[in-house]
Each structure stands twice: as structure tokens, then as C-alpha cells.
Design a protein around this motif. Sequence first.
Motif, PDB file in Angstrom:
ATOM      1  N   ASP A 388       0.815  -1.371  -0.151  1.00 25.13           N
ATOM      2  CA  ASP A 388      -0.128  -0.012  -0.004  1.00 25.13           C
ATOM      3  C   ASP A 388       0.954   1.356  -0.216  1.00 25.13           C
ATOM      4  O   ASP A 388       2.035   1.094  -0.196  1.00 25.13           O
ATOM      5  N   GLU A 390       0.842   5.803  -0.088  1.00 26.14           N
ATOM      6  CA  GLU A 390       0.218   7.099  -0.216  1.00 26.14           C
ATOM      7  C   GLU A 390      -0.019   7.326  -1.810  1.00 26.14           C
ATOM      8  O   GLU A 390       0.914   7.084  -2.506  1.00 26.14           O
ATOM      9  N   SER A 594      -3.623   2.608   6.768  1.00 22.51           N
ATOM     10  CA  SER A 594      -3.589   2.613   5.262  1.00 22.51           C
ATOM     11  C   SER A 594      -5.033   2.184   4.990  1.00 22.51           C
ATOM     12  O   SER A 594      -5.717   1.264   5.615  1.00 22.51           O
ATOM     13  N   THR A 595      -5.569   2.617   3.651  1.00 25.10           N
ATOM     14  CA  THR A 595      -6.683   2.109   3.057  1.00 25.10           C
ATOM     15  C   THR A 595      -6.806   0.635   2.981  1.00 25.10           C
ATOM     16  O   THR A 595      -7.739   0.022   3.272  1.00 25.10           O
ATOM     17  N   GLU A 656     -11.573   3.515   9.048  1.00 27.37           N
ATOM     18  CA  GLU A 656     -10.847   4.361   8.086  1.00 27.37           C
ATOM     19  C   GLU A 656      -9.559   5.322   8.609  1.00 27.37           C
ATOM     20  O   GLU A 656      -9.146   6.199   7.871  1.00 27.37           O
ATOM     21  N   ALA A 660      -9.964  10.694   9.408  1.00 25.04           N
ATOM     22  CA  ALA A 660     -11.328  10.431   8.960  1.00 25.04           C
ATOM     23  C   ALA A 660     -12.477  10.576   9.838  1.00 25.04           C
ATOM     24  O   ALA A 660     -13.517  10.977   9.826  1.00 25.04           O
ATOM     25  N   THR A 783      -7.109  16.083   1.647  1.00 20.79           N
ATOM     26  CA  THR A 783      -6.457  14.791   1.436  1.00 20.79           C
ATOM     27  C   THR A 783      -5.208  14.615   2.804  1.00 20.79           C
ATOM     28  O   THR A 783      -4.931  13.401   2.746  1.00 20.79           O
ATOM     29  N   ASP A 787      -8.608  14.487   5.886  1.00 24.92           N
ATOM     30  CA  ASP A 787      -8.735  13.182   5.304  1.00 24.92           C
ATOM     31  C   ASP A 787     -10.008  13.083   4.838  1.00 24.92           C
ATOM     32  O   ASP A 787     -10.761  11.918   4.583  1.00 24.92           O
ATOM     33  N   ARG A 789     -11.141  13.280   1.508  1.00 23.26           N
ATOM     34  CA  ARG A 789     -11.173  12.309   0.379  1.00 23.26           C
ATOM     35  C   ARG A 789     -11.331  10.867   0.621  1.00 23.26           C
ATOM     36  O   ARG A 789     -12.448  10.138   0.253  1.00 23.26           O
ATOM     37  N   ARG A 790     -10.732  10.452   1.797  1.00 21.07           N
ATOM     38  CA  ARG A 790     -11.019   8.901   2.237  1.00 21.07           C
ATOM     39  C   ARG A 790     -12.225   8.796   2.641  1.00 21.07           C
ATOM     40  O   ARG A 790     -12.833   7.660   2.736  1.00 21.07           O
ATOM     41  N   ASP A 793     -14.895   8.508   0.074  1.00 19.09           N
ATOM     42  CA  ASP A 793     -14.785   7.159  -0.521  1.00 19.09           C
ATOM     43  C   ASP A 793     -15.649   6.184   0.469  1.00 19.09           C
ATOM     44  O   ASP A 793     -16.262   5.136   0.042  1.00 19.09           O
ATOM     45  N   ALA A 794     -15.484   6.442   1.837  1.00 15.27           N
ATOM     46  CA  ALA A 794     -15.997   5.497   2.756  1.00 15.27           C
ATOM     47  C   ALA A 794     -17.482   5.449   2.503  1.00 15.27           C
ATOM     48  O   ALA A 794     -18.379   4.481   2.698  1.00 15.27           O
TER      49      ALA A 794
END
Length: 850
Positions: A388, A390, A594-595, A656, A660, A783, A787, A789-790, A793-794
Motif C-alpha cells: 500500500d 500514499e 492505510s486504506t 478508516e 477521517a 487529503t 482526510d 477524500r478518504r 470514499d467510505a
Amino acid sequence: MNECLLPSRFSGWFAARGWRARPHQLEMIAAAQAGEDALLIAPTGGGKTLGGFLPSLIALTDVAAEGPKRSYRLHTLYISPLKALSVDVARNLMTPVAEMALDIRIETRTGDTPAGKRQRQRDKPPDILLTTPEQLALFCASPNARAFFGDLKRIIIDEIHALAPQKRGDLLSLGLATLAQWAPEARRAGLSATVSDEGGLARWLTPQGEIPAFARIVRGSEGPKPQIDILSSKARIPWSGHSARHAMGEVYETIKQARLSLIFVNTRAQAEATFQELWRLNDDGLAIALHHGSLAVEQRRKVEAAMAAGQLKAVVCTSTLDLGIDWGDVDLVIQMGAPKGSARLIQRLGRSNHRLDEPSRALLAPANRFEHLECEAARMAVSEGVLDGEPLRAGALDVLAQHMTGRACGEAISSDDLFHEVTQAAPYAGLTRREFDRVLEFCSTGGYALDNYERFRRLIRNRDGLWQARNARVAQRHRMNVGTIIEAEMLPVVLSSPVHGGGGSKADGGGQPPSAFQATPPASRGRKTMRRWGRSLGEVEEWFLEQLVPGDTFVFAGQILEFQGISENTALVTRSSDPEPKVPSYNGGKFPLSTYLAKRVREIAHDPAKWTVLPEQVRDWLVLQQEKSRLPEPDDLLVETFPRGGKHYLVCYPFEGRLAHQSLGMLLTRRLERLRMRPTGFVANEYALAVWGLRDLSGVDMDALFSEDMLGDDLDAWLAESPLMKRTFRQCAIISGLIERRLPGHEKTSRQVTFSADLIYDVLREHDPNHILLQAAWRDAATGLLDIRRLGDALKRVKGNIHSIDLPRVSPLAVPVMLEIGREPVYGEAQESILADAADDLVKDAMANG
């Protein structure tokens, strides 16, 4: 690969050592001879560094033959993320150079290099210069740099994966774009052992045009699979906390069996606490050292020298020792707590048995029950070779502003040439001319709302229509503030010396003087007659010291210290033996989960078939959760509501990461306020979020509550009033040069910087809401610090897949995040006792029937 690529002198050197050049090293030579940029991806110990330098050493052989009176021309520029790595590589590079009798000039240039040596290097460049991204930025902002780099033929970027996704990488990419104009023949080589996005890095490495360009990807053969064990402690595994104190005795016994262990932690505060716990157990007098970025340079260098000399048994360290440095005697890496990412774990693994033919060894020591799942997820990822990391992103606008100002400080340049140059850097290849012009306007006037203030006018157009620094003072101040690393205001900590002497201690064990590499534990707590100044221990964040009063104790530099006061911007301390000191908190150095690992943890938690590798205590915890509530599913969101202590709680499990989750908590409380549910607080950890209020939350429409549209107006309204957004703006203002921390003769305090930044932020929000720096801060918030953006996405992932369950009491899975409520940063046994008492109460409630 044809070994004829090696000249006889080089092939003879390999043979004399019983070696053969590895295929990837030969391919790097072939790429250089073909005039290609190359990205070398090879495991630790596989000869990456030599592979990067072989083309330079071969090319310099004929030049060196001209003798010591040959002209001074820079041939190769090596760039690394760490000053220590540059020094280490220079030392290691001297071995083949000396053994092949190559008369090659090799020098380092970092922030620690004396001014006289730096000036001499400009007048008489070495053949190979090893430096950092910040030094390249200084060159770009200095006159006559074009001539200095005019003969450059090769650029080597080490640990490229650690630089490219960050703002330091943006600054470096812009510097490389400048070098492409000054030295168009220079080819680039990137080196890394852990690359998740090969194509992205191959593009980042090479100059861009209308058609995307990519460096040649060179892969080294894989070494043996690493040996990774997870410590299954016989002690009671905590439900929460990050100290792993319960396992410290077992870690200590493991250290005794190894030759030399590196004990990695994720924060400097954890490093201090871990060192203290190991020292408390160190009845054998083992030579245990401490190494992190806030310690005095002298102390760090002593530790590194003691490691190289084989004088140490273990070193507790942060990321300061996880990049590239070759410590040959290290045979075990211990990760305290979860690594937060598989790439980071692989990087740290590489410090153990730093040879291609020997497997690396690591022991993971989870700090709590959730971390057992995370450590197992990381071990599985490494075993499967999954990385994984960034993601690469568009270049930051504040960094662009810094570079543009720097270029004009170095030499006058046209806007057209500058635009062509910066768009050759991959992070800025998509930059529009309109956005470029807005950044240039910011550099020249400060923007519409600041246009009337002369101090924001840094660039002007000369008679030829070229942009240049407004005056020499602007250029000087810019060079004093180059860089993208924003540390909190730090104050030096000085150990005031007692007039009378002290006794001996365990630090004298092993026959080594304590001052060489390890802290001397305190001899007594009594007040002493003090000398005003003593030995510098390093630096601690100013905000932490401001919370102390004389007599308070804290842990730093491996010692328990008593705070005496602040004098002339220096914290004066004495040694103490207080059993309950505080641990300094640092804003930097905290890694997000990490995602990829978050997804793995969700999968493990949901699937009982994967629990066989977990300790019995952790398995029982998950079974109990299954009985009392339900387990989170990999792509769903579990939301639990329950009453406790006269309040009503909502706990969800996005997995997450803390950043986030904190952003989600702030947005949820706003929505619940509008629903008149009277929320009163929230708390988050890496895995879960808990919100509580005065009204029953079980009847809330969870699909509506967690809808993606919270990232629209709700987010804008919250950010407009959030102190976190001001902090993000403050960092952008510093990097862009709008606010200068360092001035000739003095440095602004953190309060002065904060006051100036907050004032400008308020002015821009009111009078120029579309200002380029507000835009840059918003991108950073999306970002980085928040966080967003994350989080987005979640929310998209769980849309339509939210499972809400109303419980009569707290669930077993909710216990860890509930323990975060009201938690105070207490060190040692006191902290463990507080957490244990709170956990017992919560667990008793979670296990109750009904």
C-alpha cells in the motif's frame, strides 16, 4: 544481462570480492548508456545503491584518470530524504571507489554542512554531491546555479517512494524540472524497495511533455520471504491504549536473544515511553539506546556511531532509522504497535539482515486487541507481496508558489519559460495557464485582498519583461525559509548540571560511558544547587512546555526530567525519579491506518475462519461481539446505539483511520444538532467513532445521517468556522512564503505566526474567498489533516449498506473507543491502571445478559 557492460576494473573488483554484478545493476548501466531514465525497484540488501551509482562511477573513471588537477565539474547529484542517509551512502560509496583506486571527489551537502564548505563546493564542485531536496531548492533560488549544474550528467533519487507523494516530492519535482532546463543531458535514476504504483513513479521520475513520458522500470530479483511473528502475550491484552506495556517483559526477553534489535514505534512520544519501560526492566545492563528526530543531533550521531561500532544491543527509534541506512548487525526488527501500512512494515523489515540472501526477521507487538487484527492484516499483506502507500496526486499550489518565487530569486525568468518548465514536473503536468497565472499573481502582489500591502509584493517585472525578486532582502528571506516541513515551534531542553556529583546507575552497564549512546537514569529527586546551563538534550514542542509549572516532570531523551522553568527561550530541567511523569506529545509523526489494511481488518473481523491465528483473548472478544450484537461486514457499516450513564451513544465502525473518523464525528454532530438530538460530544480511534448526546439516537434515519451530501454544505459550513482549517491555512501560508518564520537575526514565535496567519485567513475569507491560498488549504484539508477524500470514499462504499442495531448496553467491540472518552495522557503504571479500571467496568456491562 551482458557483463561486458562492466569495464575490466569493475568486473575485477566484483570478482575480488567473490561477487557477480546482479542483472538489475547491469540493466541500470544499459539504461544509462541508452540515455534513458530508470526506476530501480529491488529488495533491501539487493544492491540498489550500487546499481544507481555504477553508471556514474564508470563514466567518471576516465575523468578521474586526468588526475587531481582536472577541472571541477559536478557529474552526479544524489538526493535522499534524510541527511543521515546521504552521509551513510557517501561512506559506503567510498569503499568501491577506494578499492578500485578511483580518484573521484565525493561530498555531502545538508543543512548541517558549514557555510564555508558550502561556498567552497559552489566554487569547486565535487564529482558526486549527495544532498537533500531542500538543498536543491536553495540552489534553484541562488544566483549562478545554472553554471554550477551545467555539466550535470546524472541525478539519483533514493527512497523515491517516500518523497514523491508528499509536498517535499512536489518541491523536488519542480527542482528537477529546473535542472532539466539547466542540464538537459542529465538522466535520472530512482531507487526504492517498496513501490505500490510503479507506473505513477515511473512517470513522476521523468520530464513530461504533451505525451506522458515514463522511465524504464528495472526490477531486482526477490530475496527470501521475511519471517514475521506476532507476539501473543500471555498477559492480559488491553482493550485500548498504544503503549504495549503489557508485553514489554516479553519484548525485553526477545531483545536479550537477538544480536542487535531495532525497536520501531510510530511516534516520538511512544519512543520515549517505550525506552523508559525497557530501561525499567533492564536488570541485565543491556546497552539500549533511543533515537528520534527531536533529540539533539549530537546524541543521534552518538547512537549511530555506537550502532556501527557494534556497541549496542537495541535501539528504540521512530522513522528516523527506517529509510535505507545500512546497519549490518541488525538481525531483528520489533514493531511496537501496529505498523499502519504494509509498505512501511516492509521498509522497516529491510533494516534486519540487510543482505539479499538472508531473510529479514520481525516481531510485531500489538498494543491492544484491535491492533492484533491489524498486525495480522499487515503480515498477510507482506506474505502476499501486496504494497500500500500514499497515492500520487496533483502538485500543491503553495509549493508551486515557493518554487516560482525561488526561481525569480535566482535569476530573472519569463512567465512563458517558467510555465513550460513547471509543467514538465509530473505533479504539475495538468496545471492550467490560468491557475499558473493566479499563483504568479499571488507571488507578485499577494492577491486581490492583499495588493495594498508592500510586504506581500515579492516579485516584480524588470525592463525586459522578466520576473525577478523585488530586492535582495526578499531573496535573502526566501532562502531562509525554503522547505515544506512545518514543525511546531520547538524549544531547546537543557539539562542543568548539579554542582555536586551523582551516583552510578544501570546506564554504566556494558562498559560503555552513558553519554556515548544512552541516557543516565536519575540518581535522586531532591533539589540541587544548579548551574544555569548544561548539556542540550534536544527540542520539545513549545505548547507542551507552556502547560508545565516548575516541579512538573516529563519523559524526554530517555530520562525523567523535572521542569525548572523557561529562560531565554530555553527549557531548563533537572533529572528526576518521579514514577508518574508526563510524556510530551508531538503534532508530527502520527501515521494513519492505510486504506488497504483497513479493508483487510474488516475482512478478518467478519470471517471466523481467519481467527485461528489470533490469541484466545481476541477470539473470545469477537465471539462475544457476535453474540451480543453483530460483526462489521467488509463493505458495510455497522452502527450501534445504546444507553449508558444517563447518555445515549451511537458507535460506528468505518475502520478508516483517526483523521477521517474525527472529520466524520464533527459532521455527524452538526447533523444531529439540526435534528435536535442534542449531541454533546464524540471521540474516535483508528477503527471506530462514538457520538453521544442527551436524546435516544436509535430512531435516527442512519441512511440519511451518513449520506454523502454531508460533504457538501455541511462540510463547507463546518470548515468555515473550524480551527483545523485555520491550521491548514497557516501551513500553506508558511510554505508559500506569505508568512516568513525566519528573518535575519531572529525567528518568529509560534504565537506570532498563528496571529498573523489567522488575521490573514479572516481577511481573505471575507474579502477574497476565491484566493489561491484558500484553494490550496482546502485541497490540503481534503487529503491530509481532515482526510475528506478518504471519508468520501467510505461514505460512497457503505451507501445503502448501513446496518443499525439498537442494544440495551455497550457492545464488546465498542469498548475500545469508549475508553478514549476523557482519557488523559498519563505515563506508565498510572495510565495502565486507569485504562484497566475503565475497561473492567465497560466489559462487565458489555458481558451482562439482556
